[in-house]
Enzyme design. Sequence first.
Site, PDB file in Angstrom:
ATOM      1  N   ARG A   1      38.473  34.709  36.030  1.00 49.66           N
ATOM      2  CA  ARG A   1      39.652  35.471  35.581  1.00 49.66           C
ATOM      3  C   ARG A   1      39.242  36.681  34.741  1.00 49.66           C
ATOM      4  O   ARG A   1      39.943  37.695  34.721  1.00 49.66           O
ATOM      5  CB  ARG A   1      40.599  34.553  34.809  1.00 49.66           C
ATOM      6  CG  ARG A   1      41.284  33.507  35.685  1.00 49.66           C
ATOM      7  CD  ARG A   1      42.340  32.727  34.951  1.00 49.66           C
ATOM      8  NE  ARG A   1      41.827  31.756  34.012  1.00 49.66           N
ATOM      9  CZ  ARG A   1      41.801  30.436  34.211  1.00 49.66           C
ATOM     10  NH1 ARG A   1      42.256  29.921  35.350  1.00 49.66           N
ATOM     11  NH2 ARG A   1      41.346  29.619  33.285  1.00 49.66           N
TER      12      ARG A   1
ATOM     13  N   CYS B   1      38.149  24.485  45.151  1.00 49.05           N
ATOM     14  CA  CYS B   1      37.525  23.557  44.211  1.00 49.05           C
ATOM     15  C   CYS B   1      37.102  22.272  44.914  1.00 49.05           C
ATOM     16  O   CYS B   1      36.784  21.277  44.264  1.00 49.05           O
ATOM     17  CB  CYS B   1      38.479  23.234  43.055  1.00 49.05           C
ATOM     18  SG  CYS B   1      40.027  22.450  43.573  1.00 49.05           S
TER      19      CYS B   1
END
Length: 401
Positions: free
Chosen positions: A216, A343
């Site tokens: 991020r 993930c």
Amino acid sequence: MTDAVDYPALFLKRGEDARLRAGHLWVFSNEIDVKRSPLSGFQPGELCAIVDSAGKAIGIGYVNPNSLIAARLVVRGLEHALDRSLVVHRLNVALGLRERLYDEPYYRLVFGESDGLPGLTIDRFGDVIVGQTTTAGMERLKDEISEAIVKVLKPAAIVWKNDASIRALEHLPDYADVGYGELPTPVVVREGGLEFECDPIGGQKTGWFYDQHANRDRLARYVAGKRVLDVCSYLGGWGLRAAAQGASEVVCVDVSGGAVDAIRRNIERNGMTDKVTAVKADAFDELKRLREERQRFDVVILDPPAFVKRKKDFAEGRIAYRRLNEMAMQILSREGILVTCSCSYHMPRAALLESVQQAARHIDRQVQVLEQLQQSPDHPVHPAIVETEYLKGFICRVLPA
């Protein structure tokens, strides 16, 4: 066997010590010499000395006769007991790394095997600690772990978020509760100068996804002045960070009503009501609706839950990743940016990239990979244990063919 301290011996078959000596920490049930050390003689989570076929001790660990991974090595050699003092030492070593990486106490403090404490996860939210034990051995050591956390960190509260599905493999019960102190309301995590309310008891995982923090951080050069769509937003981490890094408009999408309510609270908390909105919708349904309305976004971020939780889910999961990426590309503006992640440990990096490429070719697009993403450094990878590297992603530029 040499001095085995006070622990019963778990003998390995001949040659089965090689992987442990190369750095791995797991012992599978078929590697154990059950004639010399019957698994039925051990209780789940019992401490043991792990010994090679010649009788030489490799170290100390714990055993679970009911699990495919029947033992995990925690201490090499027999000089140090597996007790509170050892946990204190490992916590201090882990803390040293995180304090070098982060200016504020918001991070994953312990990442299981990579921090020398297999079966244990600890996340830090200021003075609130959220722990998760996923093995019978760590469950039995929970009191010692709590005492070590109190000694090292002096927290206001410790939450045990022990409801992960992986605990079923160790025949452990599910629960989530406060194990120490008093939990403040709300629990807040700080990232990138923003504050996010999270729920360490009722929320996903431990309440926040620290593994994407570093990714991020990379958004600024791509989102400044752009319209951004954050799909599978959870608490708005990607979307609000994009807004803080200069996006002109952000839409966060999540299927959970509770998550969308939390996103809206976080929008208010950070004074972003003028540029960030939250929508409750299924990711695939919303992408289809946006395409039908001919809406366009300059940046689309895909951070879905694991589509491939088990190896046998791979074929179906790969199709889901391809579909999701294809639908995202269809609402990207010309030369738009796609941030796509997985993930799923069982979805290899190469397979994810192949899914992105297949999606692009199916709708006559061309993809340029600008950056490769991985888990944040508070989730260090153990080079001998490939399972510790699970998060992968790409920042792509999507062009007309």
